[in-house]
Write a protein that holds these residues in place. Structure first.
Motif, PDB file in Angstrom:
ATOM      1  N   SER A  43       0.839  -1.199   0.000  1.00 50.99           N
ATOM      2  CA  SER A  43       0.000   0.000   0.000  1.00 50.99           C
ATOM      3  C   SER A  43       0.869   1.243   0.000  1.00 50.99           C
ATOM      4  O   SER A  43       2.090   1.175   0.200  1.00 50.99           O
ATOM      5  N   ALA A  44       0.236   2.374  -0.229  1.00 52.29           N
ATOM      6  CA  ALA A  44       0.904   3.676  -0.151  1.00 52.29           C
ATOM      7  C   ALA A  44      -0.071   4.669   0.467  1.00 52.29           C
ATOM      8  O   ALA A  44      -1.284   4.555   0.280  1.00 52.29           O
ATOM      9  N   ASP A  45       0.448   5.626   1.220  1.00 54.03           N
ATOM     10  CA  ASP A  45      -0.380   6.663   1.851  1.00 54.03           C
ATOM     11  C   ASP A  45      -0.054   8.027   1.253  1.00 54.03           C
ATOM     12  O   ASP A  45       1.112   8.417   1.172  1.00 54.03           O
ATOM     13  N   ASN A  46      -1.097   8.750   0.866  1.00 55.28           N
ATOM     14  CA  ASN A  46      -0.962  10.138   0.432  1.00 55.28           C
ATOM     15  C   ASN A  46      -1.727  10.995   1.433  1.00 55.28           C
ATOM     16  O   ASN A  46      -2.935  10.834   1.604  1.00 55.28           O
ATOM     17  N   ALA A  47      -1.029  11.878   2.129  1.00 57.58           N
ATOM     18  CA  ALA A  47      -1.629  12.642   3.217  1.00 57.58           C
ATOM     19  C   ALA A  47      -1.673  14.134   2.899  1.00 57.58           C
ATOM     20  O   ALA A  47      -0.821  14.668   2.177  1.00 57.58           O
ATOM     21  N   GLY A  48      -2.671  14.820   3.459  1.00 54.02           N
ATOM     22  CA  GLY A  48      -2.846  16.240   3.260  1.00 54.02           C
ATOM     23  C   GLY A  48      -1.892  17.082   4.088  1.00 54.02           C
ATOM     24  O   GLY A  48      -1.194  16.580   4.979  1.00 54.02           O
ATOM     25  N   ARG A  49      -1.895  18.385   3.813  1.00 52.52           N
ATOM     26  CA  ARG A  49      -0.977  19.295   4.504  1.00 52.52           C
ATOM     27  C   ARG A  49      -1.257  19.337   6.003  1.00 52.52           C
ATOM     28  O   ARG A  49      -0.337  19.382   6.818  1.00 52.52           O
ATOM     29  N   GLY A  50      -2.525  19.301   6.387  1.00 52.67           N
ATOM     30  CA  GLY A  50      -2.860  19.325   7.805  1.00 52.67           C
ATOM     31  C   GLY A  50      -2.291  18.127   8.543  1.00 52.67           C
ATOM     32  O   GLY A  50      -1.800  18.241   9.677  1.00 52.67           O
ATOM     33  N   TYR A  51      -2.352  16.961   7.916  1.00 53.42           N
ATOM     34  CA  TYR A  51      -1.780  15.748   8.512  1.00 53.42           C
ATOM     35  C   TYR A  51      -0.265  15.905   8.658  1.00 53.42           C
ATOM     36  O   TYR A  51       0.319  15.582   9.697  1.00 53.42           O
ATOM     37  N   ALA A  52       0.369  16.414   7.592  1.00 53.68           N
ATOM     38  CA  ALA A  52       1.816  16.592   7.606  1.00 53.68           C
ATOM     39  C   ALA A  52       2.248  17.560   8.709  1.00 53.68           C
ATOM     40  O   ALA A  52       3.202  17.300   9.450  1.00 53.68           O
ATOM     41  N   GLN A  53       1.547  18.700   8.828  1.00 53.32           N
ATOM     42  CA  GLN A  53       1.893  19.702   9.830  1.00 53.32           C
ATOM     43  C   GLN A  53       1.707  19.160  11.250  1.00 53.32           C
ATOM     44  O   GLN A  53       2.528  19.408  12.137  1.00 53.32           O
ATOM     45  N   THR A  54       0.618  18.412  11.461  1.00 57.83           N
ATOM     46  CA  THR A  54       0.301  17.929  12.801  1.00 57.83           C
ATOM     47  C   THR A  54       1.286  16.881  13.284  1.00 57.83           C
ATOM     48  O   THR A  54       1.796  16.957  14.413  1.00 57.83           O
ATOM     49  N   TYR A  55       1.568  15.880  12.458  1.00 57.21           N
ATOM     50  CA  TYR A  55       2.352  14.729  12.899  1.00 57.21           C
ATOM     51  C   TYR A  55       3.830  14.806  12.533  1.00 57.21           C
ATOM     52  O   TYR A  55       4.644  14.062  13.103  1.00 57.21           O
ATOM     53  N   GLY A 110       1.479  15.252   0.267  1.00 57.15           N
ATOM     54  CA  GLY A 110       2.112  14.390  -0.716  1.00 57.15           C
ATOM     55  C   GLY A 110       2.124  12.951  -0.273  1.00 57.15           C
ATOM     56  O   GLY A 110       1.420  12.550   0.660  1.00 57.15           O
ATOM     57  N   TRP A 111       2.945  12.154  -0.956  1.00 55.21           N
ATOM     58  CA  TRP A 111       3.058  10.748  -0.608  1.00 55.21           C
ATOM     59  C   TRP A 111       3.854  10.603   0.674  1.00 55.21           C
ATOM     60  O   TRP A 111       5.006  11.011   0.754  1.00 55.21           O
ATOM     61  N   LYS A 112       3.221  10.029   1.655  1.00 60.34           N
ATOM     62  CA  LYS A 112       3.825   9.900   2.983  1.00 60.34           C
ATOM     63  C   LYS A 112       4.693   8.657   3.113  1.00 60.34           C
ATOM     64  O   LYS A 112       5.776   8.695   3.715  1.00 60.34           O
ATOM     65  N   SER A 113       4.223   7.522   2.574  1.00 59.09           N
ATOM     66  CA  SER A 113       4.942   6.267   2.784  1.00 59.09           C
ATOM     67  C   SER A 113       4.461   5.193   1.826  1.00 59.09           C
ATOM     68  O   SER A 113       3.372   5.284   1.257  1.00 59.09           O
ATOM     69  N   VAL A 114       5.312   4.177   1.651  1.00 60.94           N
ATOM     70  CA  VAL A 114       4.929   2.956   0.942  1.00 60.94           C
ATOM     71  C   VAL A 114       5.204   1.783   1.878  1.00 60.94           C
ATOM     72  O   VAL A 114       6.171   1.798   2.648  1.00 60.94           O
ATOM     73  N   THR A 115       4.350   0.760   1.799  1.00 52.10           N
ATOM     74  CA  THR A 115       4.426  -0.360   2.722  1.00 52.10           C
ATOM     75  C   THR A 115       4.254  -1.681   1.991  1.00 52.10           C
ATOM     76  O   THR A 115       3.444  -1.794   1.075  1.00 52.10           O
ATOM     77  N   THR A 128       5.431  -6.014   8.403  1.00 54.04           N
ATOM     78  CA  THR A 128       5.513  -5.064   7.305  1.00 54.04           C
ATOM     79  C   THR A 128       6.811  -4.269   7.362  1.00 54.04           C
ATOM     80  O   THR A 128       7.439  -4.132   8.419  1.00 54.04           O
ATOM     81  N   TYR A 129       7.190  -3.763   6.211  1.00 55.65           N
ATOM     82  CA  TYR A 129       8.258  -2.775   6.105  1.00 55.65           C
ATOM     83  C   TYR A 129       7.672  -1.531   5.449  1.00 55.65           C
ATOM     84  O   TYR A 129       6.996  -1.619   4.419  1.00 55.65           O
ATOM     85  N   THR A 130       7.914  -0.375   6.051  1.00 52.09           N
ATOM     86  CA  THR A 130       7.418   0.899   5.529  1.00 52.09           C
ATOM     87  C   THR A 130       8.579   1.853   5.296  1.00 52.09           C
ATOM     88  O   THR A 130       9.477   1.983   6.139  1.00 52.09           O
ATOM     89  N   LYS A 131       8.560   2.540   4.163  1.00 52.01           N
ATOM     90  CA  LYS A 131       9.556   3.559   3.838  1.00 52.01           C
ATOM     91  C   LYS A 131       8.883   4.921   3.854  1.00 52.01           C
ATOM     92  O   LYS A 131       7.917   5.164   3.125  1.00 52.01           O
ATOM     93  N   MET A 132       9.364   5.832   4.705  1.00 55.08           N
ATOM     94  CA  MET A 132       8.829   7.190   4.768  1.00 55.08           C
ATOM     95  C   MET A 132       9.371   7.995   3.584  1.00 55.08           C
ATOM     96  O   MET A 132      10.551   7.916   3.234  1.00 55.08           O
TER      97      MET A 132
END
Length: 290
Positions: free
Chosen positions: A195-207, A228-233, A257-261
């Motif tokens: 899978s891959a995660d694409n997150a919004g600016r609010g998510y990026a700023q918060t975490y 943008g794209w946060k990670s692939v797993t 799992t292995y995840t790459k930020m």
């Protein structure tokens, strides 16, 4: 965290295997016949296990935690309550079709950095505690049986969208995913997923962001990431029934799992300076199917 992905795959492997395991490489005609007699019946599986995971998303420090799970099927509708995630497929499965259309709601309780006691790094603790994000949304997907190894393996693709409604990040996460399951017998199955995660600016700023005030408190550099794209797993799961078959009794599950930020998320001081772009999760547990 990717905890919910691992647990969903671990327990979801049981449900996904049910429709095809009776025709998998046989472990005995009596076992095959017993499983065939129960196909289409309502089931529920409960279980729990131990998970080894990062302290926070992007951490290089790890900890153990316990994780409960419950899932089932009612008149062809599959549902899962796994750790901090709930979802239900509102399109009922057909026993005779090789095609599986999927759609339904998702709810996730985001527990990332919600407790300073669970974070080992003092600089990250100094950033402060975050509230629990309540992320609501939905998913659509499609599956096909009889793909590679036999007429009974299954390949599924899906995409989900969820948005925080609790004013923690007030942002969205979009996740495309692919899953492949092959039954080995009436007792065992193996699954691979990505899978891959694409997150919004609010998510990026918060975490992953660091404000000027947080920088003074923690010593980490000020940082303002964008969307943008946060990670692939990628990961895998093994399921094995200890008693009866996959439709009855106890079973063990193990996977990881292995995840790459990626991008701005991987360049955050929480990851690049005091954490790691490489994230691992391992899990093992015991479940019982009624």
């Amino acid at each position: 965290m990717r905890l919910n992905l691992v647990l969903a795959a671990l327990t979801g492997a049981i449900v996904s295997t049910v429709a095809s395991a009776q025709d998998a490489p046989p472990s005995g005609s009596s076992a095959r016949e017993a499983m065939a007699a129960d196909l289409g019946k309502d089931t529920i599986t409960v279980g729990g296990g131990g998970v080894y995971l990062p302290d926070y998303e992007g951490s290089k420090d790890y900890r153990f935690t316990a994780a409960p799970a419950a899932l089932g099927s009612y008149k062809g509708f599959n549902f899962q309550l796994i750790g901090n995630r709930f979802n239900i497929d509102l399109i009922p499965d057909s026993r005779t079709s090789k095609f599986d259309f999927q759609a339904g709601p998702i709810a996730v309780l985001n527990l990332n950095r919600d407790s300073l006691k669970q974070i080992n790094n003092r600089q990250v603790r100094a950033l402060g505690e975050l509230g629990n994000g309540i992320e609501l949304g939905g998913f659509v997907g499609f599956g096909k049986t009889g793909i590679i190894t036999s007429p009974y393996d299954k390949l599924s693709i899906s995409v989900s969208y969820r948005h925080d409604v609790n004013n923690v990040s007030d942002s969205r996460v979009v996740t495309p995913s692919i899953n492949y399951l092959t039954p080995l017998s009436t007792k065992a199955a193996v699954a691979l997923f990505g899978s891959a995660d694409n997150a919004g600016r609010g998510y990026a700023q918060t975490y992953f962001g660091v404000t000027a005030q947080q920088s003074l408190a923690s010593g980490l550099a000020i940082y303002s990431p964008g969307s943008g794209w946060k990670s692939v797993t990628g990961g895998g799961v093994v399921t094995y029934s200890l008693t009866g078959n996959l439709l009855h009794g106890f079973k063990v599950l193990a996977g990881g799992t292995y995840t790459k930020m990626l991008g701005d998320f991987g360049n955050s001081p929480l990851v690049r300076t005091v954490g790691s772009r490489n994230q691992w999760i391992g899990a093992a547990g015991l479940a019982y199917t009624f």
